[in-house]
Write an enzyme that holds these catalytic residues in place. Structure first.
Site, PDB file in Angstrom:
ATOM      1  N   HIS A  37      -8.736 -65.914  54.178  1.00  0.00           N
ATOM      2  CA  HIS A  37      -8.660 -65.667  52.730  1.00  0.00           C
ATOM      3  C   HIS A  37      -7.964 -66.818  52.013  1.00  0.00           C
ATOM      4  O   HIS A  37      -8.391 -67.239  50.936  1.00  0.00           O
ATOM      5  CB  HIS A  37      -7.926 -64.354  52.449  1.00  0.00           C
ATOM      6  N   LYS A 102      -7.593 -51.012  55.986  1.00  0.00           N
ATOM      7  CA  LYS A 102      -6.802 -49.791  56.057  1.00  0.00           C
ATOM      8  C   LYS A 102      -5.533 -49.991  55.251  1.00  0.00           C
ATOM      9  O   LYS A 102      -5.058 -51.113  55.099  1.00  0.00           O
ATOM     10  CB  LYS A 102      -6.492 -49.406  57.505  1.00  0.00           C
TER      11      LYS A 102
END
Length: 186
Positions: A37, A102
């Site tokens: 990222h 999650k």
């Protein structure tokens, strides 16, 4: 009724989903964790192309285990999503429409999800061996030096997820907490 989505996703695909809905995703999904990222956002800041088209894309926050002989991927359970929160707004601005991981997201990410009509999904932690059965192909497309955290292009069929943050701003984690507290305080 089984809710299915096919990638790439659009605002229209996501507009009727509600926090708590169970959805099955089919099509191409990209893997990326925090190191990848960081590199993706740097490319955006430099005005360079990403190693995949972000328009309507779904990123799965996973660092899969090595594949066994004859399998496309090893166990592939979700990683904690908040680690990507500082990078996610820029990717949403670039066209990302879905994220799978999650755990909860920051307020900034939730606001950007609403702004772009996107959705954050959760995959079931602890079910990595079962999840991998929905992954039909997987190939590294960028950042091989990151090992398990390299960006992969995966083809999935009926990948099961739950909507956590929908495009209207609902948050399943907050709803669940509220419902529990109402029940507990009766």
């Amino acid at each position: 009724m089984k809710k299915t989505l096919n990638t790439p996703l659009t605002r229209d695909d996501l507009k009727d989903l509600k926090a708590g809905d169970v959805v099955y995703i089919s099509g191409y999904v990209y893997t990326a964790r925090d190191a990848a990222h960081e590199r993706l956002v740097k490319l955006l800041e430099e005005g360079k192309e990403l190693p995949f088209d972000p328009e309507g894309a779904v990123i799965y926050y996973v660092g899969p285990a090595p594949a066994k002989e004859g399998e496309p991927i090893g166990s592939a359970g979700p990683t904690t999503s908040y680690r990507m929160d500082s990078y996610t707004p820029a990717l949403l601005d670039a066209g990302l429409m879905g994220m799978i991981g999650k755990g909860k997201r920051s307020e900034e990410v939730k606001d950007k999800i609403v702004e772009h009509g996107a959705t954050y999904f959760a995959a079931i932690g602890g079910a990595a061996a079962l999840i991998k059965k929905t992954i039909k192909t997987a190939e590294i497309i960028a950042y091989e030096d990151l090992g398990a955290e390299a960006i992969r292009k995966m083809y999935v069929e009926d990948f099961p997820v739950t909507v956590i943050n929908d495009s209207q701003g609902n948050d399943l984690y907050m709803q669940g907490r509220k419902e529990y507290l109402e029940w507990a305080n009766k």
